[in-house]
Design a protein around this motif. Structure first.
Motif, PDB file in Angstrom:
ATOM      1  N   ARG A   1     -23.123   9.028  -1.938  1.00 56.11           N
ATOM      2  CA  ARG A   1     -22.635   9.440  -3.252  1.00 56.11           C
ATOM      3  C   ARG A   1     -21.846  10.734  -3.183  1.00 56.11           C
ATOM      4  O   ARG A   1     -21.226  11.145  -4.141  1.00 56.11           O
ATOM      5  N   ILE A   2     -21.893  11.385  -2.042  1.00 56.67           N
ATOM      6  CA  ILE A   2     -21.234  12.673  -1.876  1.00 56.67           C
ATOM      7  C   ILE A   2     -20.252  12.585  -0.724  1.00 56.67           C
ATOM      8  O   ILE A   2     -20.585  12.070   0.339  1.00 56.67           O
ATOM      9  N   HIS A   3     -19.044  13.058  -0.936  1.00 54.28           N
ATOM     10  CA  HIS A   3     -18.016  13.010   0.100  1.00 54.28           C
ATOM     11  C   HIS A   3     -17.552  14.426   0.415  1.00 54.28           C
ATOM     12  O   HIS A   3     -17.500  15.294  -0.456  1.00 54.28           O
ATOM     13  N   ARG A   4     -17.190  14.630   1.671  1.00 53.43           N
ATOM     14  CA  ARG A   4     -16.621  15.901   2.095  1.00 53.43           C
ATOM     15  C   ARG A   4     -15.166  15.643   2.432  1.00 53.43           C
ATOM     16  O   ARG A   4     -14.863  14.823   3.297  1.00 53.43           O
ATOM     17  N   ILE A   5     -14.262  16.316   1.727  1.00 53.11           N
ATOM     18  CA  ILE A   5     -12.841  16.128   1.994  1.00 53.11           C
ATOM     19  C   ILE A   5     -12.281  17.385   2.650  1.00 53.11           C
ATOM     20  O   ILE A   5     -12.791  18.491   2.442  1.00 53.11           O
ATOM     21  N   ALA A   6     -11.264  17.196   3.460  1.00 52.78           N
ATOM     22  CA  ALA A   6     -10.573  18.311   4.117  1.00 52.78           C
ATOM     23  C   ALA A   6      -9.172  18.391   3.533  1.00 52.78           C
ATOM     24  O   ALA A   6      -8.441  17.397   3.535  1.00 52.78           O
ATOM     25  N   VAL A   7      -8.819  19.558   3.016  1.00 52.31           N
ATOM     26  CA  VAL A   7      -7.530  19.747   2.350  1.00 52.31           C
ATOM     27  C   VAL A   7      -6.687  20.755   3.137  1.00 52.31           C
ATOM     28  O   VAL A   7      -7.121  21.898   3.372  1.00 52.31           O
ATOM     29  N   ASP A   8      -5.513  20.342   3.548  1.00 52.86           N
ATOM     30  CA  ASP A   8      -4.590  21.222   4.265  1.00 52.86           C
ATOM     31  C   ASP A   8      -3.860  22.099   3.258  1.00 52.86           C
ATOM     32  O   ASP A   8      -3.066  21.607   2.453  1.00 52.86           O
ATOM     33  N   ILE A   9      -4.158  23.407   3.272  1.00 53.02           N
ATOM     34  CA  ILE A   9      -3.482  24.350   2.377  1.00 53.02           C
ATOM     35  C   ILE A   9      -2.664  25.361   3.189  1.00 53.02           C
ATOM     36  O   ILE A   9      -2.353  26.445   2.705  1.00 53.02           O
TER      37      ILE A   9
ATOM     38  N   ALA B   1      -3.699  26.928   5.796  1.00 54.27           N
ATOM     39  CA  ALA B   1      -4.555  27.947   6.395  1.00 54.27           C
ATOM     40  C   ALA B   1      -4.757  27.594   7.864  1.00 54.27           C
ATOM     41  O   ALA B   1      -4.237  26.577   8.353  1.00 54.27           O
ATOM     42  N   ASP B   2      -5.511  28.412   8.581  1.00 54.27           N
ATOM     43  CA  ASP B   2      -5.750  28.126   9.995  1.00 54.27           C
ATOM     44  C   ASP B   2      -6.472  26.797  10.177  1.00 54.27           C
ATOM     45  O   ASP B   2      -6.233  26.069  11.139  1.00 54.27           O
ATOM     46  N   ASP B   3      -7.385  26.477   9.238  1.00 55.86           N
ATOM     47  CA  ASP B   3      -8.116  25.219   9.269  1.00 55.86           C
ATOM     48  C   ASP B   3      -8.085  24.592   7.880  1.00 55.86           C
ATOM     49  O   ASP B   3      -7.959  25.306   6.872  1.00 55.86           O
ATOM     50  N   PRO B   4      -8.207  23.259   7.802  1.00 55.77           N
ATOM     51  CA  PRO B   4      -8.267  22.617   6.478  1.00 55.77           C
ATOM     52  C   PRO B   4      -9.452  23.147   5.677  1.00 55.77           C
ATOM     53  O   PRO B   4     -10.488  23.520   6.235  1.00 55.77           O
ATOM     54  N   LEU B   5      -9.308  23.174   4.369  1.00 50.07           N
ATOM     55  CA  LEU B   5     -10.351  23.645   3.476  1.00 50.07           C
ATOM     56  C   LEU B   5     -11.325  22.501   3.194  1.00 50.07           C
ATOM     57  O   LEU B   5     -10.919  21.422   2.769  1.00 50.07           O
ATOM     58  N   ALA B   6     -12.608  22.729   3.448  1.00 44.23           N
ATOM     59  CA  ALA B   6     -13.635  21.708   3.185  1.00 44.23           C
ATOM     60  C   ALA B   6     -14.070  21.790   1.724  1.00 44.23           C
ATOM     61  O   ALA B   6     -14.329  22.880   1.200  1.00 44.23           O
ATOM     62  N   VAL B   7     -14.132  20.638   1.078  1.00 41.45           N
ATOM     63  CA  VAL B   7     -14.523  20.561  -0.329  1.00 41.45           C
ATOM     64  C   VAL B   7     -15.509  19.410  -0.484  1.00 41.45           C
ATOM     65  O   VAL B   7     -15.340  18.353   0.124  1.00 41.45           O
ATOM     66  N   ILE B   8     -16.542  19.599  -1.308  1.00 50.23           N
ATOM     67  CA  ILE B   8     -17.514  18.541  -1.564  1.00 50.23           C
ATOM     68  C   ILE B   8     -17.257  17.951  -2.944  1.00 50.23           C
ATOM     69  O   ILE B   8     -17.116  18.677  -3.927  1.00 50.23           O
ATOM     70  N   ILE B   9     -17.206  16.619  -3.025  1.00 50.37           N
ATOM     71  CA  ILE B   9     -16.999  15.933  -4.300  1.00 50.37           C
ATOM     72  C   ILE B   9     -17.979  14.766  -4.401  1.00 50.37           C
ATOM     73  O   ILE B   9     -18.514  14.299  -3.401  1.00 50.37           O
ATOM     74  N   THR B  10     -18.194  14.290  -5.619  1.00 48.69           N
ATOM     75  CA  THR B  10     -19.035  13.110  -5.819  1.00 48.69           C
ATOM     76  C   THR B  10     -18.175  11.851  -5.750  1.00 48.69           C
ATOM     77  O   THR B  10     -16.935  11.906  -5.842  1.00 48.69           O
ATOM     78  N   GLU B  11     -18.840  10.713  -5.628  1.00 50.37           N
ATOM     79  CA  GLU B  11     -18.134   9.425  -5.626  1.00 50.37           C
ATOM     80  C   GLU B  11     -17.407   9.221  -6.945  1.00 50.37           C
ATOM     81  O   GLU B  11     -16.264   8.760  -6.976  1.00 50.37           O
ATOM     82  N   ASP B  12     -18.051   9.579  -8.067  1.00 52.82           N
ATOM     83  CA  ASP B  12     -17.412   9.441  -9.376  1.00 52.82           C
ATOM     84  C   ASP B  12     -16.132  10.275  -9.450  1.00 52.82           C
ATOM     85  O   ASP B  12     -15.103   9.816  -9.958  1.00 52.82           O
TER      86      ASP B  12
END
Length: 229
Positions: free
Chosen positions: A181-189, A191-202
């Protein structure tokens, strides 16, 4: 539309969400042996509590087995379905807390301006605002929890004056780590490394997120911990 990654655990079925408040009610019924005593224990209305149990049972099935009068005075006990539901909720809650606690972004940068503890830091992604101890100067490391980041659709970003999230960056999703039900996404902004963000399935479904999706991420200055390098 925007999605806050700070959220409460819940389990949904047929448009009804069982949340921490409902779990407390079921647990109180279990420990007190009746719905009436559970409502009193929690300081809630009996009528409202009874209606809520009916709503939950319409979505999840029988949760409370009621016994009338007799030598033991009647009472209520939880069904096997309710016990399984409570266990599922606990697993979901534990899973989210575990992911949230171990997922922390680290950005590096240089303080370029300061107003007391509020500092402007130049990073490879751009300028951001953070609360950093006043005795810190020069290069710093910035820690940002993945559950403190908001994800926005680029076409529906709140105006700066309508949000307290002072830091905002355009980015592209480069990876999605799927959970139940929980996903971890990596967003390229950039920066030196992608930004990790936690979101729900909904949230993922509402925003239609996939690898390659363009998003806007934002976070408050108070969400960042800064330490000198």
């Amino acid at each position: 539309m925007d999605v806050q990654t700070k959220f409460d655990t819940y389990i949904g079925s047929d448009g009804v969400a069982l949340d921490a408040r409902d779990v407390a009610l079921l647990q109180a019924i279990d420990s007190n042996g009746s719905l009436n005593a559970a409502a009193d224990d929690l300081g809630r209305s009996y009528g409202h509590s009874q209606r809520r149990i009916v709503e939950l049972e319409e979505a999840f099935g029988s949760l409370v087995e009621r016994q009338r009068g007799g030598t033991n005075g009647g009472g209520s006990t939880l069904t096997e379905t309710a016990e399984k539901l409570l266990a599922q909720f606990e697993r979901a809650q534990t899973g989210f807390k575990g992911v949230a606690e171990i997922t922390e972004n680290v950005l590096t940068g240089t303080i370029t301006e300061r107003d007391g503890e509020l500092a402007t830091v130049e990073t490879t992604a751009g300028l951001l605002r953070a609360l950093i101890p006043q005795d810190s100067d020069g290069e710093v490391e910035l820690m940002l929890r993945a559950d403190a980041v908001t994800v926005n659709d680029p076409a529906d970003v709140p105006l700066p004056e309508n949000t307290s999230a002072r830091n905002r960056f355009n980015g592209t999703i480069v990876d999605i780590e799927d959970g139940e039900r929980i996903h971890r996404i990596a967003v390229d902004i950039n920066a030196d490394d992608p930004l990790a963000v936690i979101i729900t399935e909904d949230s993922r479904e509402k925003l239609g997120l996939a690898e390659g999706s363009e998003v806007v991420v934002s976070f408050k200055a108070t969400a960042i911990r800064g330490i000198p390098v």
